[in-house]
Design a protein around this motif. Structure first.
Motif, PDB file in Angstrom:
ATOM      1  N   PHE A 257       0.875  -1.094  -0.035  1.00 29.15           N
ATOM      2  CA  PHE A 257      -0.136   0.117  -0.044  1.00 29.15           C
ATOM      3  C   PHE A 257       0.725   1.255  -0.002  1.00 29.15           C
ATOM      4  N   PRO A 258       1.447   1.558  -1.248  1.00 29.96           N
ATOM      5  CA  PRO A 258       2.343   2.719  -1.314  1.00 29.96           C
ATOM      6  C   PRO A 258       1.857   4.143  -0.740  1.00 29.96           C
ATOM      7  N   GLY A 259       2.558   4.768  -0.060  1.00 25.51           N
ATOM      8  CA  GLY A 259       2.079   6.260   0.242  1.00 25.51           C
ATOM      9  C   GLY A 259       2.281   7.170  -0.669  1.00 25.51           C
ATOM     10  N   ILE A 260       2.337   8.457  -0.184  1.00 24.55           N
ATOM     11  CA  ILE A 260       2.649   9.371  -1.167  1.00 24.55           C
ATOM     12  C   ILE A 260       4.004   9.826  -1.017  1.00 24.55           C
ATOM     13  N   GLY A 261       4.417  10.565  -2.309  1.00 20.14           N
ATOM     14  CA  GLY A 261       5.789  11.019  -2.550  1.00 20.14           C
ATOM     15  C   GLY A 261       6.847   9.768  -2.519  1.00 20.14           C
ATOM     16  N   GLU A 262       6.490   8.576  -3.181  1.00 25.95           N
ATOM     17  CA  GLU A 262       7.246   7.431  -3.152  1.00 25.95           C
ATOM     18  C   GLU A 262       8.475   7.809  -3.883  1.00 25.95           C
ATOM     19  N   PRO A 263       9.724   7.354  -3.414  1.00 28.26           N
ATOM     20  CA  PRO A 263      10.807   7.620  -4.417  1.00 28.26           C
ATOM     21  C   PRO A 263      10.679   6.531  -5.570  1.00 28.26           C
ATOM     22  N   ARG A 264      10.795   7.096  -7.084  1.00 29.16           N
ATOM     23  CA  ARG A 264      10.678   6.381  -8.119  1.00 29.16           C
ATOM     24  C   ARG A 264      11.957   5.703  -8.679  1.00 29.16           C
ATOM     25  N   ASN A 265      13.046   6.454  -8.256  1.00 28.34           N
ATOM     26  CA  ASN A 265      14.504   5.583  -8.689  1.00 28.34           C
ATOM     27  C   ASN A 265      15.537   5.961  -7.724  1.00 28.34           C
ATOM     28  N   ILE A 266      16.577   5.549  -7.868  1.00 28.79           N
ATOM     29  CA  ILE A 266      17.878   5.793  -6.955  1.00 28.79           C
ATOM     30  C   ILE A 266      18.279   7.237  -6.670  1.00 28.79           C
TER      31      ILE A 266
END
Ligand code: LRH
Ligand code: MN
Length: 430
Positions: free
Chosen positions: A68-77
């Motif tokens: 259940f992802p939250g907001i502002g998930e990092p999308r890359n390294i």
């Protein structure tokens, strides 16, 4: 970039807490002085402590059922490093990041190293991944990787580990962590010794490719994804393989990879004694490899592990140079908050272990005064060293209360506007 990386913001957050922390620090200092302990010495030790953040830990984790992802998930390294920099900015004891490949592979590794440098971060041990099939992969790891019965599949897994060493060299890392989920789900499915032979043949090739100043960290795990047998299932198999491979191979202890109630601190003592302790993946668990926040379920076990580590340091144990890393899955909390909490929890266990009256303990051990020996450890565990941890942060430009500062910064809300949600829920740890 966020106000969190702006000095004034953190100073402003610390302003109303400073007087309180100085009072608490002074009071604890007087208490410790009664036992001839100089709190300033302990503070220096606390400031010398550092632990690596797992790149895969700054995104919301999940289980096989759901994520259940939250907001502002990092999308890359690159975005993961931004979040790691925020953590280190506030707690000041997480200056390194442990990357995982291929999740963190980028075309230009030197650009990644530059960004890390800009953010004041370095790279710790790199992790290979032969427990998932990548889209363009020729041979599946369904029946194993480094131990697969098919030579081409083993060679593919070996090649991936050699690639990870090259990525690590470009990032300035000095170690490769090899965890394989290889094993079986049915009695009879796998020939135990032939599988281990294949493991050793494969890891010998990887070992021989290590640069002279590198190490290989072998990580054991009791079960999952295999549910009947796992090739590197326990510390015994792990250390035998590390001894078989050579001095650059050592055994990494992930706290969640043991059966409930296993005496992990004694395993640590054994690995130290045989100069084979690579380091740790700190987390906590109640049942299986729950990957919960460090110190959140069994803080006394974490303290007892540090009691062994500090004792080894005190005795100047030969070859003692463990790597400390977190390895957690944050399914229901803001990963940044959990990682800050966990880094502080592990630092707390380290500082408490430094306050054990070791000579008194040795005396009680020699005289078989079991109760006083146990009480000597408990006395240190029961000490509230929070003022030392907060002062360590304050004196290194961090936040007296990291969580309060983080929430006041509204970093998560700010970053969410820059990182549109991928909408990807799915399942699995990342
Ligand atoms: C295996 C493990 C290993 C990592 C993975 C993310 O359970 O602990 O260290 O590769 O988690
Ligand atoms: Mn791990």
């Amino acid at each position: 970039m966020s106000n969190l990386l702006d000095l004034n913001f953190i100073e402003d957050c610390n302003k109303q807490l400073k007087q309180e922390i100085h009072q608490d620090y002074q009071a604890l200092g007087e208490k410790l002085a009664r036992n001839n302990i100089d709190i300033e010495d302990v503070l220096k030790q606390a400031q010398s402590f550092s632990i690596a953040v797992p790149s895969w830990g700054v995104g919301t984790g999940g289980t096989r059922f759901a994520r259940f992802p939250g907001i502002g998930e990092p999308r890359n390294i690159f975005e993961k490093l931004e979040d790691c920099a925020v953590i280190n900015r506030l707690v000041t004891c997480t200056p390194t990041v442990s990357p995982h490949f291929p999740w963190d592979v980028v075309d230009d590794m030197s650009a990644l190293r530059e960004q890390a440098d800009t953010l004041g971060l370095k790279f710790d041990a790199v992790n290979s991944n032969t427990f998932q099939d990548q889209a363009d992969q020729q041979h599946s790891y369904k029946y194993g990787s480094l131990t697969h019965t098919d030579t081409a599949t083993r060679e593919q897994a070996i090649k991936h580990n050699l690639d990870c060493i090259e990525y690590g060299k470009a990032l300035g890392s000095k170690a490769l962590t090899v965890w394989v989920g290889d094993g079986s789900n049915h009695p009879g499915q796998q020939h135990f010794s032939r599988a281990l032979e294949r493991y050793l043949d494969s890891t010998r090739v990887i070992y021989n490719a290590l640069p002279d100043d590198w190490q290989m960290f072998i990580e054991h795990k009791m079960f999952e994804p295999a549910f009947y047998s796992t090739v590197i299932q326990d510390w015994g198999t792990n250390v035998l393989c590390a001894m078989e491979l050579g001095d650059k191979a050592k055994s990494l202890v992930d706290l969640g990879h043991h059966a409930p109630n296993v005496n992990i601190e004694m395993i640590v003592s054994r690995l130290i004694q045989f100069k084979k302790l690579a380091g740790f993946h700190f987390n906590d668990s109640k049942y299986g490899d729950d990957d919960l926040d460090s110190g959140s379920i069994n803080p006394y076990q974490q303290f007892l592990i540090f009691n062994e580590l500090v004792d080894a340091e005190y005795r100047a144990a030969e070859g003692f140079d463990p790597a400390y890393m977190l390895d957690q899955s944050h399914n229901v909390t803001d990963p940044i908050e959990s990682l800050m909490n966990s880094a502080e929890s592990v630092q707390r266990s380290f500082v408490q272990a430094k306050l054990v009256d070791r000579e008194a303990l040795y005396g009680y051990q020699e005289s078989n005064d079991a109760l006083m020996a146990s009480n000597t450890l408990k006395a240190a565990f029961h000490l509230d060293v929070s003022p030392i941890l907060a002062m360590a942060r304050l004196r290194t430009g961090g936040a007296i209360n990291p969580l309060q500062a983080y929430r006041r910064s509204r970093y998560r809300e700010q970053i969410a506007s820059k990182r549109p949600s991928s909408g990807h829920t799915g399942s699995g740890i990342v």
